[in-house]
Design an enzyme around this catalytic site. Structure first.
Site, PDB file in Angstrom:
ATOM      1  N   GLY A  83      77.420 -12.357  88.633  1.00 35.33           N
ATOM      2  CA  GLY A  83      78.861 -12.598  88.796  1.00 35.33           C
ATOM      3  C   GLY A  83      79.618 -12.210  87.542  1.00 35.33           C
ATOM      4  O   GLY A  83      80.109 -11.102  87.447  1.00 35.33           O
ATOM      5  N   SER A 179      72.230  -7.895  88.319  1.00 36.02           N
ATOM      6  CA  SER A 179      73.631  -7.789  87.924  1.00 36.02           C
ATOM      7  C   SER A 179      73.911  -8.569  86.636  1.00 36.02           C
ATOM      8  O   SER A 179      73.240  -8.353  85.639  1.00 36.02           O
ATOM      9  CB  SER A 179      74.514  -8.248  89.090  1.00 36.02           C
ATOM     10  OG  SER A 179      75.854  -7.920  88.832  1.00 36.02           O
ATOM     11  N   TYR A 180      74.880  -9.501  86.669  1.00 34.28           N
ATOM     12  CA  TYR A 180      75.167 -10.254  85.441  1.00 34.28           C
ATOM     13  C   TYR A 180      74.009 -11.187  85.066  1.00 34.28           C
ATOM     14  O   TYR A 180      73.948 -11.685  83.949  1.00 34.28           O
ATOM     15  CB  TYR A 180      76.479 -11.038  85.563  1.00 34.28           C
ATOM     16  CG  TYR A 180      76.976 -11.518  84.209  1.00 34.28           C
ATOM     17  CD1 TYR A 180      77.636 -10.641  83.349  1.00 34.28           C
ATOM     18  CD2 TYR A 180      76.723 -12.814  83.761  1.00 34.28           C
ATOM     19  CE1 TYR A 180      78.043 -11.045  82.089  1.00 34.28           C
ATOM     20  CE2 TYR A 180      77.134 -13.229  82.510  1.00 34.28           C
ATOM     21  CZ  TYR A 180      77.790 -12.348  81.672  1.00 34.28           C
ATOM     22  OH  TYR A 180      78.184 -12.740  80.419  1.00 34.28           O
ATOM     23  N   ASP A 376      74.386   2.719  92.921  1.00 36.06           N
ATOM     24  CA  ASP A 376      75.297   1.670  92.437  1.00 36.06           C
ATOM     25  C   ASP A 376      76.203   2.265  91.371  1.00 36.06           C
ATOM     26  O   ASP A 376      75.722   2.827  90.397  1.00 36.06           O
ATOM     27  CB  ASP A 376      74.457   0.523  91.859  1.00 36.06           C
ATOM     28  CG  ASP A 376      75.301  -0.563  91.208  1.00 36.06           C
ATOM     29  OD1 ASP A 376      76.495  -0.680  91.553  1.00 36.06           O
ATOM     30  OD2 ASP A 376      74.756  -1.288  90.352  1.00 36.06           O
ATOM     31  N   HIS A 428      73.631  -1.741  94.515  1.00 37.20           N
ATOM     32  CA  HIS A 428      73.588  -2.791  93.500  1.00 37.20           C
ATOM     33  C   HIS A 428      72.561  -3.874  93.841  1.00 37.20           C
ATOM     34  O   HIS A 428      71.858  -4.362  92.967  1.00 37.20           O
ATOM     35  CB  HIS A 428      74.989  -3.399  93.392  1.00 37.20           C
ATOM     36  CG  HIS A 428      75.182  -4.301  92.222  1.00 37.20           C
ATOM     37  ND1 HIS A 428      75.102  -3.853  90.930  1.00 37.20           N
ATOM     38  CD2 HIS A 428      75.483  -5.632  92.147  1.00 37.20           C
ATOM     39  CE1 HIS A 428      75.342  -4.883  90.100  1.00 37.20           C
ATOM     40  NE2 HIS A 428      75.567  -5.961  90.816  1.00 37.20           N
TER      41      HIS A 428
END
Length: 453
Positions: A83, A179-180, A376, A428
């Protein structure tokens, strides 16, 4: 939360005489609404308090390996989504690697044939407090969440969770995410590794980590992302030149006004695509294309969304689902969401680079794998390659194609202390777009073997 706090009862289990914490028994999920019958594996979910004073409690969902595959002999893998502010239940569990996916009706579930839970026991954590069902009784916590507190709370969660599930205490343990979580996973790994050295702390049998399309190093992520946009024909030559000059590549936490203007131009040039998966059709709702041009990664919106997470928003807000999951017991004053805007928008601290942590954990001999879906445009393969290159690791096995049923599944390179894998045609969320290839990748990671060549 030690043995004195948690009363221990012996329950009849597959192994007669095994002792389980009573709270573990009450966390057992009998059945989720709409799930297929007789699934053959155990599930648990509930809350673990990570800060008594502030009233912070994190929600988890444990999915064990099917009984036929001997869950007691399988490792434990903690999965984290990024996120920041996005739910591991919404993404990792419900649309990527968990045992069930949600049908478009938002009411029924179907089995995921490539669930990672057939290879390992999976522990999904909604983190930090304020994300999903995880909550805090101190509202200021929502506006002060950041990398440091998230890692500390996740470590406290693990220590307390192992007290509730002592049968996992000595199990091989891995941390994975995307991701994050490219920040969360190495930071939590570092804390576990360092605290394991302390005399006072419980030993967690930590073996390594796995991250996908991971935010890693601001400088290299910026360079690699703009290059990906340009080489994939998403932006003009002039905008590419402008981005390279105006965006100062990770020297500060917030991009300059000139950089923001250049990014706005880039967004207009890219048009109505799904940046998380550039060759697939976006969900036919303009909301899915909303990009929040602020914060740390200005081109990164809060969640990948070609409609699948709509279904989870319906499903996990149903009262009977929450009851089955032992969730939302305190009746949080807001609906369950896939991502928390407050937590994400007010993120407090985010170091510019994870590379120093990589160096420390590579030197410690932990197993580290990094993978990247190559369609991505948010945290693209070029960004990851620049970041890994900056580590200056010697190569053990040079770049090679790996195969699934005679077709190239992607490419891989093995460095001293780190394995890098690409997954061709994946966006992603690699396990969402290429579930079978992601499953092969996960199996290779657990067995510490090269991908099939």
């Amino acid at each position: 939360m030690g043995q004195s706090v948690v009363s221990v009862v012996c329950v009849l289990s597959l192994i007669v005489g095994t002792c389980f914490a009573s709270s573990q028994v009450s966390d057992r999920i009998t059945e989720l609404p709409g799930q297929p019958k007789n699934v053959g594996f155990a599930q648990y979910s509930g809350y673990v308090t990570v800060n008594e004073q502030a009233g912070r409690a994190l929600f988890y969902w444990l999915v064990e390996t099917p009984a036929s595959r001997k869950p007691e002999s399988r490792p434990l893998v903690l999965w984290l989504n990024g996120g920041p502010g996005c739910s591991s239940v919404a993404y990792g569990a419900a649309e990527e690697i968990g045992p069930f996916h949600i049908r478009p009706d938002g009411k029924t579930l179907y089995l995921n044939p490539y669930a990672w839970s057939s290879l390992a026991n999976l522990l999904f954590l909604e983190s930090p407090a304020g994300v999903g069902f995880s909550y805090t009784n101190t509202s200021s916590d929502l506006y002060t969440a950041g990398d440091k507190k998230t890692a500390e709370d996740a470590y406290t969660f693990l220590v307390n969770w192992f007290e509730r599930f002592p049968q996992y205490k000595h199990r091989d343990f891995y941390i994975a995410g995307e991701s994050y979580a490219g920040h969360y996973v190495p930071q939590l790994s570092q804390i576990v590794y360092q605290r394991n050295k302390g005399v006072q702390n419980p030993i967690i049998n930590f073996k390594g980590f796995l991250v996908g399309n991971a935010v890693t190093d601001d400088y290299h992520d910026y360079v690699g992302t703009f290059e990906y946009w340009w080489t994939h024909g998403l932006i003009s030559d002039s905008t590419y030149r402008l981005l390279r000059v105006a965006c100062d590549f990770g020297s500060s936490q917030h991009p300059s006004l000139e950089c923001m203007k250049a990014l706005n131009v880039a967004v207009l040039e890219q048009g109505k695509i799904d940046p998380y998966s550039i060759y697939t059709r976006p969900c036919n709702n303009t909301q899915s294309l909303k990009r929040e041009l602020k914060g740390h990664y200005p081109w990164m919106s809060r969640a990948y969304d070609p409609c699948t997470d709509r279904y989870s928003e319906v499903y996990f807000n149903r009262p009977e689902v929450q009851k089955a999951l032992h969730a939302n017991l305190t009746r949080i004053s807001y609906p369950w969401k896939t991502c928390s805007d407050i937590v994400g928008n007010y993120w407090a601290d985010s170091p510019l680079s994870m590379l120093p942590i990589y160096q420390e954990l590579i030197a410690a001999g932990l197993r580290i794998w990094v993978y990247s879906g190559d369609t991505d445009a948010v945290v693209p393969v070029t960004a990851t390659r620049y970041s890994i290159d900056a580590l200056k690791l010697p190569t053990i096995t040079n770049w090679y194609p790996w195969y699934d049923n005679g077709k190239v599944g992607g490419w891989s390179q093995v460095y001293k202390g780190l394995t890098f894998v690409t997954v061709t045609g994946a966006g992603h969320e690699v396990p969402l777009h290429r579930p079978r290839q992601a499953f092969i990748l996960f199996k290779s990671f657990l067995e510490n073997k090269p991908l099939p060549s």
